[in-house]
Design a protein around this motif. Structure first.
Motif, PDB file in Angstrom:
ATOM      1  N   LEU A 100      10.834  -1.921   2.504  1.00 28.41           N
ATOM      2  CA  LEU A 100      11.785  -1.279   2.742  1.00 28.41           C
ATOM      3  C   LEU A 100      12.251  -0.138   0.816  1.00 28.41           C
ATOM      4  O   LEU A 100      12.237  -0.707   0.568  1.00 28.41           O
ATOM      5  CB  LEU A 100      13.925  -3.017   2.516  1.00 28.41           C
ATOM      6  CG  LEU A 100      15.344  -1.800   2.491  1.00 28.41           C
ATOM      7  CD1 LEU A 100      15.186  -1.200   3.794  1.00 28.41           C
ATOM      8  CD2 LEU A 100      15.750  -2.608   2.429  1.00 28.41           C
ATOM      9  N   THR A 101      12.544   0.763   2.018  1.00 33.15           N
ATOM     10  CA  THR A 101      12.687   1.539   1.500  1.00 33.15           C
ATOM     11  C   THR A 101      13.720   2.656   1.783  1.00 33.15           C
ATOM     12  O   THR A 101      13.974   2.704   2.993  1.00 33.15           O
ATOM     13  CB  THR A 101      11.094   3.246   1.507  1.00 33.15           C
ATOM     14  OG1 THR A 101      10.105   2.348   1.485  1.00 33.15           O
ATOM     15  CG2 THR A 101      11.422   4.252   0.853  1.00 33.15           C
ATOM     16  N   VAL A 102      14.694   2.984   0.881  1.00 33.25           N
ATOM     17  CA  VAL A 102      15.828   3.377   0.632  1.00 33.25           C
ATOM     18  C   VAL A 102      16.007   4.220  -0.537  1.00 33.25           C
ATOM     19  O   VAL A 102      16.144   4.480  -1.114  1.00 33.25           O
ATOM     20  CB  VAL A 102      16.970   2.598   0.429  1.00 33.25           C
ATOM     21  CG1 VAL A 102      18.400   2.929   0.807  1.00 33.25           C
ATOM     22  CG2 VAL A 102      16.909   1.077   0.753  1.00 33.25           C
ATOM     23  N   GLY A 103      16.053   6.117   0.359  1.00 33.38           N
ATOM     24  CA  GLY A 103      16.834   6.785  -0.402  1.00 33.38           C
ATOM     25  C   GLY A 103      15.664   6.941  -1.503  1.00 33.38           C
ATOM     26  O   GLY A 103      15.229   7.231  -3.010  1.00 33.38           O
ATOM     27  N   GLY A 104      13.919   6.702  -1.299  1.00 35.14           N
ATOM     28  CA  GLY A 104      12.600   6.865  -1.731  1.00 35.14           C
ATOM     29  C   GLY A 104      12.657   5.852  -3.037  1.00 35.14           C
ATOM     30  O   GLY A 104      11.344   6.060  -3.045  1.00 35.14           O
ATOM     31  N   THR A 105      13.540   4.425  -3.037  1.00 35.28           N
ATOM     32  CA  THR A 105      13.242   3.735  -3.635  1.00 35.28           C
ATOM     33  C   THR A 105      12.836   2.960  -2.976  1.00 35.28           C
ATOM     34  O   THR A 105      13.087   2.014  -1.828  1.00 35.28           O
ATOM     35  CB  THR A 105      13.824   3.170  -4.500  1.00 35.28           C
ATOM     36  OG1 THR A 105      15.244   4.659  -5.455  1.00 35.28           O
ATOM     37  CG2 THR A 105      13.859   1.689  -5.535  1.00 35.28           C
ATOM     38  N   ALA A 106      11.536   1.857  -3.367  1.00 35.98           N
ATOM     39  CA  ALA A 106      11.186   0.374  -2.428  1.00 35.98           C
ATOM     40  C   ALA A 106      11.079  -0.027  -3.005  1.00 35.98           C
ATOM     41  O   ALA A 106      11.281  -0.865  -3.706  1.00 35.98           O
ATOM     42  CB  ALA A 106       9.160   0.641  -2.479  1.00 35.98           C
ATOM     43  N   HIS A 107      11.567  -1.408  -2.131  1.00 34.70           N
ATOM     44  CA  HIS A 107      11.631  -3.026  -2.401  1.00 34.70           C
ATOM     45  C   HIS A 107      11.683  -3.875  -1.749  1.00 34.70           C
ATOM     46  O   HIS A 107      10.595  -3.977  -0.109  1.00 34.70           O
ATOM     47  CB  HIS A 107      13.486  -3.069  -2.115  1.00 34.70           C
ATOM     48  CG  HIS A 107      14.443  -1.910  -2.475  1.00 34.70           C
ATOM     49  ND1 HIS A 107      15.220  -2.236  -4.130  1.00 34.70           N
ATOM     50  CD2 HIS A 107      14.713  -0.941  -2.104  1.00 34.70           C
ATOM     51  CE1 HIS A 107      15.606  -1.112  -3.996  1.00 34.70           C
ATOM     52  NE2 HIS A 107      15.733  -0.328  -3.072  1.00 34.70           N
ATOM     53  N   ALA A 108      10.497  -4.732  -2.540  1.00 36.39           N
ATOM     54  CA  ALA A 108       9.758  -5.880  -1.710  1.00 36.39           C
ATOM     55  C   ALA A 108      10.808  -6.917  -1.216  1.00 36.39           C
ATOM     56  O   ALA A 108      11.606  -7.155  -1.871  1.00 36.39           O
ATOM     57  CB  ALA A 108       8.780  -6.514  -2.309  1.00 36.39           C
ATOM     58  N   LEU A 109      10.415  -7.060  -0.013  1.00 39.48           N
ATOM     59  CA  LEU A 109      11.164  -8.484   0.546  1.00 39.48           C
ATOM     60  C   LEU A 109      10.016  -9.454   1.181  1.00 39.48           C
ATOM     61  O   LEU A 109       9.278  -9.609   1.363  1.00 39.48           O
ATOM     62  CB  LEU A 109      11.851  -7.443   2.014  1.00 39.48           C
ATOM     63  CG  LEU A 109      12.321  -6.907   2.266  1.00 39.48           C
ATOM     64  CD1 LEU A 109      13.354  -6.508   3.527  1.00 39.48           C
ATOM     65  CD2 LEU A 109      14.007  -6.593   1.078  1.00 39.48           C
ATOM     66  N   GLU A 110      10.923 -10.345   0.467  1.00 39.19           N
ATOM     67  CA  GLU A 110      10.247 -11.912   1.558  1.00 39.19           C
ATOM     68  C   GLU A 110      11.827 -13.089   1.634  1.00 39.19           C
ATOM     69  O   GLU A 110      12.682 -12.764   2.148  1.00 39.19           O
ATOM     70  CB  GLU A 110       9.202 -12.441  -0.138  1.00 39.19           C
ATOM     71  CG  GLU A 110      10.962 -12.536  -0.942  1.00 39.19           C
ATOM     72  CD  GLU A 110      10.158 -13.369  -1.775  1.00 39.19           C
ATOM     73  OE1 GLU A 110       8.600 -13.747  -2.606  1.00 39.19           O
ATOM     74  OE2 GLU A 110      11.427 -14.104  -2.935  1.00 39.19           O
ATOM     75  N   ALA A 111      10.975 -14.039   2.333  1.00 37.17           N
ATOM     76  CA  ALA A 111      12.109 -15.240   2.326  1.00 37.17           C
ATOM     77  C   ALA A 111      13.337 -15.122   2.399  1.00 37.17           C
ATOM     78  O   ALA A 111      12.867 -15.610   0.980  1.00 37.17           O
ATOM     79  CB  ALA A 111      11.150 -16.207   3.060  1.00 37.17           C
ATOM     80  N   GLY A 112      14.080 -15.185   2.452  1.00 30.13           N
ATOM     81  CA  GLY A 112      15.705 -15.525   1.709  1.00 30.13           C
ATOM     82  C   GLY A 112      16.400 -13.788   0.641  1.00 30.13           C
ATOM     83  O   GLY A 112      17.579 -13.856   0.432  1.00 30.13           O
ATOM     84  N   SER A 113      15.659 -12.687   1.023  1.00 32.56           N
ATOM     85  CA  SER A 113      15.551 -11.629   0.551  1.00 32.56           C
ATOM     86  C   SER A 113      16.770 -11.080   1.663  1.00 32.56           C
ATOM     87  O   SER A 113      16.845 -11.299   2.438  1.00 32.56           O
ATOM     88  CB  SER A 113      14.741 -10.548   0.842  1.00 32.56           C
ATOM     89  OG  SER A 113      13.675 -10.770  -0.725  1.00 32.56           O
ATOM     90  N   TYR A 114      18.425 -10.826   0.686  1.00 32.68           N
ATOM     91  CA  TYR A 114      19.629  -9.645   1.692  1.00 32.68           C
ATOM     92  C   TYR A 114      19.687  -8.441   0.965  1.00 32.68           C
ATOM     93  O   TYR A 114      19.480  -8.260  -0.019  1.00 32.68           O
ATOM     94  CB  TYR A 114      20.170 -10.677   1.100  1.00 32.68           C
ATOM     95  CG  TYR A 114      21.901 -10.391   1.168  1.00 32.68           C
ATOM     96  CD1 TYR A 114      22.762 -11.309   2.400  1.00 32.68           C
ATOM     97  CD2 TYR A 114      22.446  -9.327   1.017  1.00 32.68           C
ATOM     98  CE1 TYR A 114      23.592 -11.318   3.076  1.00 32.68           C
ATOM     99  CE2 TYR A 114      23.581  -8.992   1.591  1.00 32.68           C
ATOM    100  CZ  TYR A 114      24.027  -9.718   2.146  1.00 32.68           C
ATOM    101  OH  TYR A 114      25.390 -10.153   2.412  1.00 32.68           O
ATOM    102  N   ALA A 115      19.529  -7.463   1.607  1.00 33.38           N
ATOM    103  CA  ALA A 115      19.727  -6.322   1.498  1.00 33.38           C
ATOM    104  C   ALA A 115      21.425  -6.023   2.214  1.00 33.38           C
ATOM    105  O   ALA A 115      21.366  -5.955   3.471  1.00 33.38           O
ATOM    106  CB  ALA A 115      18.783  -5.183   1.860  1.00 33.38           C
TER     107      ALA A 115
END
Length: 271
Positions: A100-115
């Motif tokens: 997930l990329t928001v405002g140029g920042t990347a976040h790794a997602l996996e089962a259980g991730s919440y954004a």
């Protein structure tokens, strides 16, 4: 931790058509067994993705939110996921990995991730090397005078404590991803857990509209005048003021993802 998912495919031709689907003036139940290939939708701006639409604003149905289960093939996704600048969102991942990329920042997602993604946030999402599946809950954000807008945050359910409700002998608890008194937020998406034997011992009747997706287990739920048996993969919509109660008889935990609208005055006219 395993999470329920739509069975997809189609039932065999020798299967009974009988399911537990029901749509009433006060509540609806969309059981897992009817979440098949034939009822999926495809959305502009997404590649390699399909969606089960569980709720959408509609006369006599959901008023404040929409909820999708998204299934994104490896390498698929969207570079401009949200078409409505006024929509906030919560993503909850139930299978696979992605970025997930928001405002140029990347976040790794996996089962259980919440954004949590505030209104106006430009975000993109790409699946990894296996199918990515997640819930996408959208709501038109309602600003409040003198209250700042909320910010992006990404966390994991393993990092959010399960807090037991008082006087329940640790049988009924909630993982709250947002402080209930944080007035910046006008919706909550939490995970509610019942241990076997846990119960909501009264008929809750309140202003919040609900969307409930059963992540794990089974229970009987009181919805308006009816007791309804629900299990992993089922979705329930509850209109505001629909009486509700629950008994989780086991044998395992009963857990669901819960949406509700909060922290705003009742609208007296169309916004």
């Amino acid at each position: 931790m395993p999470y329920a998912a739509p069975p997809a495919g189609l039932p065999r031709q020798d299967s009974l058509h009988t399911q537990r689907a029901v749509f009433t003036e006060a509540y609806a139940v969309i059981p897992a067994g009817v979440q098949r290939d034939i009822v999926t939708s495809y959305l502009p701006g997404w590649e390699g993705a399909r969606f089960w639409v569980l709720a959408r604003p509609l006369s006599g149905f959901a008023e404040t939110f929409s909820q999708y289960i998204a299934e994104v093939a490896p390498g698929g996704g969207s570079n401009a996921a949200e078409p409505d600048a006024g929509a906030e969102a919560v993503l909850f991942v139930t299978h696979g990995q992605g970025t997930l990329t928001v405002g140029g920042t990347a976040h790794a997602l996996e089962a259980g991730s919440y954004a949590y993604l505030p209104a106006g946030a430009a975000w993109s999402l790409k699946a990894g090397e296996e199918t990515l599946r997640f819930h996408w809950i959208r709501k038109a954000y309602v600003p409040a005078e003198g209250v700042a807008a909320p910010e992006v945050f990404v966390t994991h359910e393993a990092d959010v404590p399960l807090r037991w409700m008082p006087d329940t002998s640790e049988r009924w608890g909630t993982q709250r991803f947002v402080d209930p008194e944080d007035l910046r937020h006008d919706m909550h998406v939490n995970i509610v857990t019942f241990e076997p034997g846990g119960t909501i011992p009264f008929e809750e009747t309140h202003v919040m509209e609900h969307g409930l997706y059963v992540l794990e287990g089974k229970a009987v739920y009181r919805l308006n005048r009816d007791w309804v048996e629900v299990e992993a993969g089922d979705f329930m919509w509850l209109r505001a003021f629909c009486p509700q109660a629950c008994y989780a008889g086991g044998p395992g935990r009963f857990r669901y993802l819960l949406y509700k609208d909060v922290n705003r005055h009742a609208a007296l006219r169309a916004r």
